[in-house]
Enzyme design. Structure first.
Site, PDB file in Angstrom:
ATOM      1  CG  ASP A 187     -86.297  -1.611  -8.817  1.00 17.46           C
ATOM      2  OD1 ASP A 187     -86.158  -0.901  -7.789  1.00 17.46           O
ATOM      3  OD2 ASP A 187     -87.022  -2.617  -8.839  1.00 17.46           O
ATOM      4  CG  HIS A 247     -90.578  -2.825 -12.524  1.00 10.82           C
ATOM      5  ND1 HIS A 247     -91.936  -2.957 -12.321  1.00 10.82           N
ATOM      6  CD2 HIS A 247     -90.006  -3.010 -11.299  1.00 10.82           C
ATOM      7  CE1 HIS A 247     -92.168  -3.200 -11.044  1.00 10.82           C
ATOM      8  NE2 HIS A 247     -91.012  -3.242 -10.399  1.00 10.82           N
ATOM      9  CG  HIS A 248     -90.321  -7.300 -11.282  1.00 11.66           C
ATOM     10  ND1 HIS A 248     -89.137  -7.424 -10.597  1.00 11.66           N
ATOM     11  CD2 HIS A 248     -91.135  -6.536 -10.512  1.00 11.66           C
ATOM     12  CE1 HIS A 248     -89.229  -6.759  -9.441  1.00 11.66           C
ATOM     13  NE2 HIS A 248     -90.428  -6.205  -9.371  1.00 11.66           N
ATOM     14  CE  LYS A 299     -92.204  -4.377  -4.196  1.00 12.03           C
ATOM     15  NZ  LYS A 299     -90.849  -4.088  -3.678  1.00 12.03           N
ATOM     16  CG  HIS A 350     -95.643  -5.992  -7.374  1.00  8.37           C
ATOM     17  ND1 HIS A 350     -94.845  -7.120  -7.444  1.00  8.37           N
ATOM     18  CD2 HIS A 350     -94.878  -4.981  -7.862  1.00  8.37           C
ATOM     19  CE1 HIS A 350     -93.666  -6.798  -7.930  1.00  8.37           C
ATOM     20  NE2 HIS A 350     -93.646  -5.493  -8.204  1.00  8.37           N
ATOM     21  CG  HIS A 357     -90.497   1.066  -9.540  1.00  8.18           C
ATOM     22  ND1 HIS A 357     -90.221   2.264  -8.901  1.00  8.18           N
ATOM     23  CD2 HIS A 357     -89.843   0.100  -8.838  1.00  8.18           C
ATOM     24  CE1 HIS A 357     -89.440   2.032  -7.868  1.00  8.18           C
ATOM     25  NE2 HIS A 357     -89.193   0.734  -7.802  1.00  8.18           N
ATOM     26  CG  ASP A 358     -91.653  -1.960  -6.676  1.00  3.31           C
ATOM     27  OD1 ASP A 358     -91.986  -2.775  -7.560  1.00  3.31           O
ATOM     28  OD2 ASP A 358     -90.537  -1.956  -6.133  1.00  3.31           O
TER      29      ASP A 358
END
Length: 351
Positions: free
Chosen positions: A297, A268-269, A217, A242, A213-214
């Site tokens: 998260d 997811h944000h 970054k 990201h 998911h990240d």
């Protein structure tokens, strides 16, 4: 080997059956016989073993040979059994009809021994060769299916390994630990397990794809990524990239897990009320995978220490999730979270 082949002789004249059996017994065949079409069909349906060839009289009372042949050709189990018609007729119309009905040959009565032996032997050999070829083809198809499944499994395992490696690499550039990735995977799969519209495949997909998911970054400058204080407006804009950066990288793949990871990383944000980023998606426009990872998260981030914050108390983090039902989070997911809260807390507390 055609010895011990089973032959069914169907004729309403007993002498014709007796003559055929006397001729054919020289080649060691096994016999059954019937005097009517109905009896023949009953014998075929009740017999424990299949017949390898049927000698079928055309002119019989009740069901004639053509009627019997039609019924046998409509039955999947007798569709390919060779049928040789026995007939006193030699007119072209009767012979043509016999072939049209699915007969493989015809023999005129009275029988000529050499002709009967030769034709029976030929069609038994053809039938057994065809049967052997069919079994071989089934074996090859089965083998090909197994090999295809093996390759697909290897490919999926390679995807999982690549995801794990990339997630490990991402962790090395952030202040998150490997346990965070594992907790996200377990919590995402748990949420999918209890979601009424998701299945076991979704559960498996989320477990393996959510750790990415990240991953975006990795594209953020280290000085911004590791900044201990609050971001400036410009830094936050860079940080938000990201999500899109990860999607642009991962969405090129046609592989199931990587495509799922692309969606999760991208969405997811996003927030249920449309105030999230990067596309300000709202409600069900956000993919269910993105909605799930968004909730788990945040819960994991709140309950664990980060470079820029201390860990919250579990009860405080739970309250935050519930209070943001229908604003930040999908209300159905919040309900699932509450209903199975002990299980989500147990994952959060795992070290």
């Amino acid at each position: 080997m055609i010895q011990n082949s089973r032959i069914l002789i169907v004729d309403d004249v007993v002498d014709n059956i007796r003559v055929a059996m006397n001729i054919l017994k020289e080649d060691g065949y096994e016999f059954s016989f019937a005097h009517t079409g109905a009896e023949a069909l009953r014998l075929i349906s009740e017999d424990d073993e299949d017949f390898d060839l049927i000698l079928l009289d055309v002119m019989m009372p009740g069901l004639n040979g053509f009627d019997v042949c039609q019924k046998l050709r409509e039955n999947h189990s007798t569709l390919d059994v060779p049928i040789i018609f026995l007939t006193a007729k030699t007119d072209i119309e009767a012979i043509t009809k016999g072939f049209d009905m699915g007969g493989v040959d015809y023999i005129t009565k009275p029988f000529h021994a050499n002709e009967l032996l030769a034709r029976v032997k030929t069609h038994l050999e053809l039938y057994q060769a065809k049967d052997l070829l069919k079994k071989h083809n089934l074996y090859l198809k089965s083998k090909a299916t197994f090999e295809r499944q093996r390759l697909l499994t290897e490919l999926e395992d390679s995807q999982k390994e690549m995801i794990f490696i990339l997630a490990e690499l991402m962790e090395a550039t952030s202040d998150e630990t490997g346990k965070h990735i594992k907790r996200i995977a377990e919590s995402s799969a748990l949420m999918a397990k209890y979601h009424p519209s998701l299945n076991k495949e979704d559960e498996e997909t989320l477990y393996h794809a959510s750790p990415m998911h990240d991953i975006g970054k990795m594209t953020i400058p280290i000085e911004i990524l590791h900044k201990p204080g609050k971001y400036s407006e410009e830094e936050f804009c860079i940080m938000k990239n990201h999500t899109t950066n990860a999607y642009n990288l991962l969405s090129r793949s046609n592989r199931k897990l990587i495509k799922a990871a692309a969606v999760i990383a991208h969405e997811h944000h996003e927030k249920w009320n449309g105030n999230g980023y990067p596309r300000r998606l709202k409600g069900a426009d956000i993919h269910i995978y993105g909605r799930i990872v968004a909730l788990v998260d945040v819960f994991d981030a709140l309950t664990h220490k980060r470079q820029y914050k201390e860990a919250w108390e579990i009860n405080e983090a739970v309250r935050y999730i519930i209070e943001h039902r229908e604003t930040q989070f999908d209300p159905e997911l919040v309900d699932i979270f509450e209903e199975h809260l002990d299980e989500f807390i147990a994952i959060a507390k795992s070290k």
